[in-house]
Design a protein around this motif. Structure first.
Motif, PDB file in Angstrom:
ATOM      1  N   PHE A   8     -10.328  -4.690   1.782  1.00 14.00           N
ATOM      2  CA  PHE A   8      -9.908  -5.237   3.069  1.00 14.00           C
ATOM      3  C   PHE A   8     -10.376  -4.305   4.182  1.00 14.00           C
ATOM      4  O   PHE A   8     -10.024  -3.132   4.204  1.00 14.00           O
ATOM      5  CB  PHE A   8      -8.373  -5.373   3.089  1.00 14.00           C
ATOM      6  N   ARG A  34      -1.085  -3.761   4.799  1.00 14.59           N
ATOM      7  CA  ARG A  34      -1.923  -4.897   5.213  1.00 14.59           C
ATOM      8  C   ARG A  34      -2.821  -5.349   4.065  1.00 14.59           C
ATOM      9  O   ARG A  34      -2.974  -6.553   3.817  1.00 14.59           O
ATOM     10  CB  ARG A  34      -2.788  -4.508   6.409  1.00 14.59           C
ATOM     11  N   ALA A  35      -3.414  -4.388   3.384  1.00  7.57           N
ATOM     12  CA  ALA A  35      -4.315  -4.729   2.273  1.00  7.57           C
ATOM     13  C   ALA A  35      -3.546  -5.400   1.135  1.00  7.57           C
ATOM     14  O   ALA A  35      -4.045  -6.364   0.541  1.00  7.57           O
ATOM     15  CB  ALA A  35      -5.041  -3.485   1.779  1.00  7.57           C
ATOM     16  N   ARG A  36      -2.343  -4.922   0.821  1.00  9.56           N
ATOM     17  CA  ARG A  36      -1.554  -5.568  -0.245  1.00  9.56           C
ATOM     18  C   ARG A  36      -1.185  -6.994   0.134  1.00  9.56           C
ATOM     19  O   ARG A  36      -1.230  -7.898  -0.700  1.00  9.56           O
ATOM     20  CB  ARG A  36      -0.283  -4.763  -0.560  1.00  9.56           C
ATOM     21  N   THR A  37      -0.827  -7.201   1.395  1.00  3.26           N
ATOM     22  CA  THR A  37      -0.487  -8.553   1.854  1.00  3.26           C
ATOM     23  C   THR A  37      -1.686  -9.480   1.729  1.00  3.26           C
ATOM     24  O   THR A  37      -1.568 -10.613   1.247  1.00  3.26           O
ATOM     25  CB  THR A  37       0.013  -8.506   3.311  1.00  3.26           C
ATOM     26  N   GLU A  38      -2.862  -9.001   2.130  1.00  2.00           N
ATOM     27  CA  GLU A  38      -4.071  -9.819   2.038  1.00  2.00           C
ATOM     28  C   GLU A  38      -4.517 -10.006   0.589  1.00  2.00           C
ATOM     29  O   GLU A  38      -5.076 -11.051   0.242  1.00  2.00           O
ATOM     30  CB  GLU A  38      -5.191  -9.225   2.891  1.00  2.00           C
ATOM     31  N   TRP A  39      -4.259  -9.014  -0.265  1.00  2.00           N
ATOM     32  CA  TRP A  39      -4.542  -9.117  -1.702  1.00  2.00           C
ATOM     33  C   TRP A  39      -3.728 -10.268  -2.299  1.00  2.00           C
ATOM     34  O   TRP A  39      -4.260 -11.108  -3.032  1.00  2.00           O
ATOM     35  CB  TRP A  39      -4.223  -7.784  -2.374  1.00  2.00           C
ATOM     36  N   ARG A  41      -2.376 -12.775  -0.587  1.00  2.00           N
ATOM     37  CA  ARG A  41      -2.839 -14.007   0.052  1.00  2.00           C
ATOM     38  C   ARG A  41      -4.130 -14.511  -0.578  1.00  2.00           C
ATOM     39  O   ARG A  41      -4.304 -15.718  -0.774  1.00  2.00           O
ATOM     40  CB  ARG A  41      -3.023 -13.761   1.548  1.00  2.00           C
ATOM     41  N   ALA A  42      -5.040 -13.598  -0.918  1.00  2.00           N
ATOM     42  CA  ALA A  42      -6.311 -13.980  -1.550  1.00  2.00           C
ATOM     43  C   ALA A  42      -6.085 -14.609  -2.920  1.00  2.00           C
ATOM     44  O   ALA A  42      -6.948 -15.328  -3.425  1.00  2.00           O
ATOM     45  CB  ALA A  42      -7.229 -12.760  -1.674  1.00  2.00           C
ATOM     46  N   GLY A  46       1.407 -16.483  -0.512  1.00  2.00           N
ATOM     47  CA  GLY A  46       1.916 -16.127   0.810  1.00  2.00           C
ATOM     48  C   GLY A  46       3.325 -15.595   0.637  1.00  2.00           C
ATOM     49  O   GLY A  46       4.142 -16.213  -0.049  1.00  2.00           O
TER      50      GLY A  46
END
Length: 139
Positions: A8, A34-39, A41-42, A46
Motif C-alpha cells: 500500500f 491504513r495498510a491493514r485496512t486496505e489489505w 478491503r482488497a 469492509g
C-alpha cells in the motif's frame, strides 16, 4: 505463514512529521493501520460491514516496532502486510515501511502486529468466523 505480501503506497505529509520534518514515530503505526485496512478491503472485507454482519471485529492486541531509518516530508513510502501466523482467534502480521513506491527501497520501519477477534458489543475475545479465516488464508 503465507508468502502473500500486500503493498500500500503512502506519501508523507506535514501532519505526519515532527518539527524537524521527520516522520513522528507513532505515525508509522498509523501507516500500518491504513495498510491493514486496505489489505482487508482488497480481500472483500469492509470493517464496518464485517462488524454489522458478524457482530465481531479485529482489534490490535500487541505491537513490536523497530525504527531503522527516518522518512521525511514528501517521501513516497510503501507499506506492506504479510500474515506470519493464523490462529483461531488472532493473526500475527509482519509489516514494513519501505522507502520509495517500489518494494526495492530500504526498510525504514518494521513491526510485528497481533490482531485479535472480539465480539463488538462486549469486546470479549472470540474465534474468528470460518468464513473470514477462509478469505484471509486463501486470497
Amino acid at each position: 505463514m503465507t508468502a502473500d505480501v500486500f503493498r500500500f503506497p503512502v506519501r508523507v505529509y506535514w501532519e505526519d512529521t515532527d518539527a524537524g520534518g521527520i516522520v513522528f514515530y507513532v505515525n508509522y503505526l498509523k501507516f500500518f493501520e491504513r495498510a491493514r485496512t486496505e489489505w482487508l478491503r482488497a480481500r472483500g472485507i469492509g470493517q464496518r460491514a464485517l462488524k454489522d454482519q458478524s457482530g465481531g471485529m479485529f482489534v490490535v492486541s500487541a505491537t513490536e516496532v523497530r525504527y531503522l531509518r527516518p522518512a521525511r516530508l514528501d517521501d513516497e513510502l510503501l507499506v506492506t502486510v504479510r500474515v506470519e501466523r493464523f490462529g483461531a482467534a488472532s493473526l500475527l502480521l509482519a509489516q514494513q515501511v519501505l522507502a520509495g513506491p517500489a518494494a526495492g527501497g530500504p526498510v525504514l520501519c518494521e513491526g510485528s502486529i497481533r490482531i485479535g477477534w472480539v465480539q463488538a458489543d462486549t469486546l470479549r475475545p472470540a474465534r474468528i468466523p470460518p468464513s473470514v479465516l477462509n478469505v484471509l488464508e486463501h486470497p
